[in-house]
Design an enzyme around this catalytic site. Structure first.
Site, PDB file in Angstrom:
ATOM      1  N   GLY A  29       0.830  -1.203   0.000  1.00 33.59           N
ATOM      2  CA  GLY A  29       0.000   0.000   0.000  1.00 33.59           C
ATOM      3  C   GLY A  29       0.859   1.245   0.000  1.00 33.59           C
ATOM      4  O   GLY A  29       1.990   1.260   0.504  1.00 33.59           O
ATOM      5  N   HIS A 166      -5.426  11.072   2.126  1.00 33.27           N
ATOM      6  CA  HIS A 166      -4.628  10.648   0.979  1.00 33.27           C
ATOM      7  C   HIS A 166      -5.465  10.464  -0.291  1.00 33.27           C
ATOM      8  O   HIS A 166      -4.891  10.193  -1.351  1.00 33.27           O
ATOM      9  CB  HIS A 166      -3.896   9.352   1.310  1.00 33.27           C
ATOM     10  CG  HIS A 166      -2.830   9.539   2.345  1.00 33.27           C
ATOM     11  ND1 HIS A 166      -1.515   9.774   2.031  1.00 33.27           N
ATOM     12  CD2 HIS A 166      -2.891   9.550   3.709  1.00 33.27           C
ATOM     13  CE1 HIS A 166      -0.799   9.905   3.139  1.00 33.27           C
ATOM     14  NE2 HIS A 166      -1.617   9.768   4.180  1.00 33.27           N
ATOM     15  N   ASP A 373      -7.859  10.651  -8.568  1.00 36.26           N
ATOM     16  CA  ASP A 373      -6.855  10.129  -7.649  1.00 36.26           C
ATOM     17  C   ASP A 373      -6.374  11.257  -6.748  1.00 36.26           C
ATOM     18  O   ASP A 373      -6.178  12.393  -7.209  1.00 36.26           O
ATOM     19  CB  ASP A 373      -5.664   9.550  -8.420  1.00 36.26           C
ATOM     20  CG  ASP A 373      -5.033   8.368  -7.712  1.00 36.26           C
ATOM     21  OD1 ASP A 373      -5.247   8.226  -6.497  1.00 36.26           O
ATOM     22  OD2 ASP A 373      -4.327   7.586  -8.376  1.00 36.26           O
ATOM     23  N   ALA A 379       3.368   7.846 -10.334  1.00 36.97           N
ATOM     24  CA  ALA A 379       3.852   8.801 -11.331  1.00 36.97           C
ATOM     25  C   ALA A 379       5.210   9.353 -10.912  1.00 36.97           C
ATOM     26  O   ALA A 379       6.129   9.501 -11.736  1.00 36.97           O
ATOM     27  CB  ALA A 379       2.841   9.931 -11.499  1.00 36.97           C
ATOM     28  N   ASP A 502     -26.548  39.634  22.100  1.00 38.00           N
ATOM     29  CA  ASP A 502     -26.471  38.521  21.139  1.00 38.00           C
ATOM     30  C   ASP A 502     -25.049  37.994  21.037  1.00 38.00           C
ATOM     31  O   ASP A 502     -24.096  38.741  20.801  1.00 38.00           O
ATOM     32  CB  ASP A 502     -26.940  38.986  19.753  1.00 38.00           C
ATOM     33  CG  ASP A 502     -28.416  39.326  19.729  1.00 38.00           C
ATOM     34  OD1 ASP A 502     -29.229  38.397  19.647  1.00 38.00           O
ATOM     35  OD2 ASP A 502     -28.739  40.529  19.828  1.00 38.00           O
TER      36      ASP A 502
END
Length: 743
Positions: A29, A166, A373, A379, A502
């Site tokens: 992985g 990722h 991706d 790459a 407020d």
């Protein structure tokens, strides 16, 4: 030194049981490979699932695994088969993975799987909290653990918590399909720093948080209650030296020779990816098929090496994808192949490192063309192995995160087959000089921002962000400071309290009329104003009639419309300076145009001011419209002696020369007070803080930078402080015990 914990779904090593023996093998992985060396250098503890389910483990096995993994700086989180199935194959890969990659038609929203996803995230939280100390650094990774940062924040509020995604973060219209979108965002916002590969993902995340949770951004930070969460871009790098150096490994050189002899053609096109529907593998085969049709002269001179690594084989979409790829490979080889040439060499297997590097080194063209991706490290790995006479060409999908860095690659839309096949042809016919020129630029970038730089960059920013949050936290009043304020209050004989309404005494409501005072705040104000030593002034941007209706019976004083009107309890309403409302006829039509153009917005009209509220509008559109409105109003208000006020989701126009600070001088001018107290939550209260003497207690609600001396976290904290000042029985008893004399 604080320790570093890396937390991810899988550990960098996987446990296998063979008979009665336990063995460790490196995990497969991108994350395990990418951070495998870094965590050892940082002497980090890696927390994750060991890759083996509880069904196959005895208690003795678990103890043995824990000891075995501790030698590798790893801490296991054990999951049952059912938990793993529902959490990983169920929610992670049948809901989050397809949705975040824009395959929403594949997404399944199973409540049972969501429940187990939350349960497993809690298991990871318990595992970390059992060993982490308050000041440790915890770096959580990826979509499997998006609830974990929020869980850790509750248990370890002082820890530095980082999260990195990722995979892509999708656009708002896609992300909002997730039924548990709020829970996921709240989980992520438990981190101090949230990292993404590209600026696009950062933008999409900001948009989702703003539209779903209503949290605004401040530069690169999200204003999440009393915390500021930084969100930034960190494009993950690789260990360039490892890949560049591996090409000289004898095993790699031997593999290169074997592949070259087997393939036999002059040029090689390489595709290597997990067999996942997000990777667009069928489109690569179709583009190659089209290339062979258009350029038959390439036949027997070019071979396409297709490596598909098995992935999630128990999920239906992956089984169908495998069948489609098998058919395409067979069809292409049948149509174009010859007795001496196989057009597509197809491997359906995981490749060891030396074979992977050999293919990278040999390939003349690499097709890295996912349909979506997060980054795609392959790459970068391919580029790192090139050079020395084999430059190579990277054909890269514009939908990969890596495309944002690697613009010198041949970028392609993989859905356009004509463009895709032309890009492959361009790569095959590119001159050596052009290849080297492009490669030189990309490799220089990869070397500068490598894996080590990516890691140190993220951890450095995480440390700086945590320090910034600590600085904000230091402004918040602790118990000792509250006790000091209480004691000074008790000893004072003439007290004045300026209380914004407020966002200070009551939470901000969707519309102004919904912020009606509740019984508790009315009781607090009655007790404070009932003390003869106190002067209580409600400071508000609201209309005087509303304030009179709500609080007129309490004997308090008022500052209304941000300082235009004031009223002492013994007197009548009066203006601080000369004011006019003739300008309204010119300004109101402008605001009405913006109401018509921005659904959900409305105009609140007060006697001497106009306010355009956009809290209930689409946040993206309203944010853009508010900028346009301010620009329009600035041009119109210069000659009308008007001031623009920017509050919380409101733009207000009023007369110049009036503010809460100027109005407060009405009380301070003629009376000496030995206890001055002011509290508020927005920009209009800064005028009041600036006008008060340095001896005053000035308090800002929230962590934003302020002229106030101190801060409180919330409306609840404000009320607790004010209740401590009141003469109730609990506080009277506390004073008797401490010996402090009360009024």
């Amino acid at each position: 030194m604080n320790r570093l914990f890396i937390v991810s779904n899988r550990l960098p090593v996987t446990v296998h049981k063979r008979g009665n023996d336990l063995h460790l093998v490196p995990s497969v992985g991108g994350l395990a490979t990418g951070l495998g060396s870094i965590y050892r250098e940082h002497k980090a503890v890696w927390v994750g699932w060991p890759g083996i389910s509880g069904k196959h483990l005895t208690a003795e096995d678990r103890d043995q695994i824990a000891v075995l993994l501790s030698e590798h700086q790893c801490l296991p989180v054990f999951l049952s088969e059912y938990e793993f199935e529902k959490y990983y194959n169920g929610f992670c890969n049948k809901a989050l993975w397809p949705l975040f990659h824009y395959f929403s038609h594949y997404a399944e929203y199973d409540p049972a799987a969501w429940k187990i996803y939350a349960k497993v995230n809690k298991k990871f939280c318990d595992a970390v909290c059992a060993v982490a100390d308050p000041g440790d650094v915890i770096w959580v990774h990826d979509y499997h653990l998006m609830l974990l940062p929020g869980m850790l924040r509750k248990n370890l509020p002082d820890a530095a918590i980082g999260f990195f995604l990722h995979i892509p973060f999708p656009q708002y219209e896609v992300f909002r399909l997730l039924p548990w979108r709020r829970e996921v965002l709240f989980g992520l916002l438990g981190a101090d720093l949230i990292g993404f590969h590209t600026f696009e993902y950062v933008t999409y995340f900001f948009n989702a948080v703003r539209r779903i949770l209503g949290y605004e951004q401040e530069m690169t930070k999200i204003k999440a209650g009393d915390r500021r969460v930084k969100v930034d871009t960190f494009p993950m790098g690789i260990d360039c030296r490892r890949f560049a150096g591996a090409v000289h490994d004898p095993r790699v050189e031997k593999e290169i020779a074997a592949i070259r002899q087997l393939v036999g053609t002059e040029q090689i096109i390489l595709s290597i990816d997990r067999l996942d529907y997000t990777k667009g593998v069928p489109l690569r085969l179709m583009a190659y098929d089209a290339l062979m049709e258009k350029h038959p002269e390439l036949q027997e001179h070019v071979t396409f090496v297709l490596v598909a690594v098995p992935s999630r084989t128990r999920i239906d979409q992956y089984t169908r994808l495998k069948h489609e790829v098998d058919q395409l490979v067979g069809r292409i080889n049948g149509r174009h192949g010859t007795m001496s040439w196989i057009p597509v060499r197809y491997l359906f297997k995981f490749l060891p490192f030396h074979q992977l590097v050999a293919l990278y080194r040999l390939a003349d063209v690499a097709l890295i063309t996912p349909l979506r991706d997060g980054m795609n490290l392959m790459a970068k790995e391919y580029l790192a192995t090139k050079g020395g006479g084999r430059p190579g060409v990277l054909v890269l999908s514009e939908f990969a995160g890596a495309a944002k860095e690697l613009g010198e690659a041949v970028l392609v839309n993989p859905n356009n087959l004509r463009e895709f096949s032309s890009a492959i042809y361009q790569g095959l016919t590119m001159t050596e000089e052009e290849k080297k020129k492009r490669l030189r630029v990309m490799q220089g970038r990869l070397v500068r921002y490598d894996l080590e730089r990516w890691t140190s960059d993220f951890l450095d920013v995480l440390g700086a962000t945590r320090n910034y949050q600590r600085m904000l936290d230091a402004r918040f009043m602790d118990e000792d400071l509250v006790a000091q304020v209480t004691e000074e209050y008790c000893h004072a004989t003439a007290r004045i309290l300026f209380l914004d309404y407020d966002g200070t005494l009551v939470p901000i409501a969707r519309t102004p009329d919904q912020a009606y005072p509740d019984p508790e705040i009315l009781r607090i104000l009655a007790e404070l104003s009932g003390d003869p030593r106190n002067r209580v002034i409600i400071t508000s941007g609201r209309d005087r009639a509303v304030l009179e209706e709500w609080f007129g019976a309490l004997g308090v004083d008022f500052i209304a419309e941000h300082g235009i009107w004031i009223k002492e309890r013994e007197g009548e309403w009066k203006t601080v300076t000369l004011v006019s409302k003739d300008w309204k006829s010119e300004i109101r039509p402008i605001l009405e145009v913006y109401v018509d153009r921005t659904p959900g917005t409305f105009i609140e009209e007060k006697e001497y001011s106009l306010a355009w509220h956009f809290r209930n509008a689409d946040s993206g559109l309203a944010g853009m419209r508010s900028i346009e409105l301010r620009e329009d109003l600035m041009l119109r208000t210069k000659h009308l002696d008007l001031t623009l006020l920017e509050g919380d989701k409101v733009v207000e126009v009023k007369n110049s020369g009036t503010d809460k600070g100027v109005a407060a001088l009405n009380w301070l001018r003629n009376t000496m007070y030995d206890f001055i107290f002011a509290i508020g939550d927005d920009r209009t209260d800064e005028d009041l803080f600036a006008a008060l003497p340095g001896t005053a207690y000035t308090i800002k609600v929230g962590p934003d930078p302020s002229l106030a001396m101190y801060s409180l976290r919330s409306v609840a904290a404000v009320r607790n402080l004010l209740k401590g000042l009141g003469p109730g029985p609990e506080r009277s008893a506390k004073r008797r015990v401490s010996g402090v004399q009360g009024p």
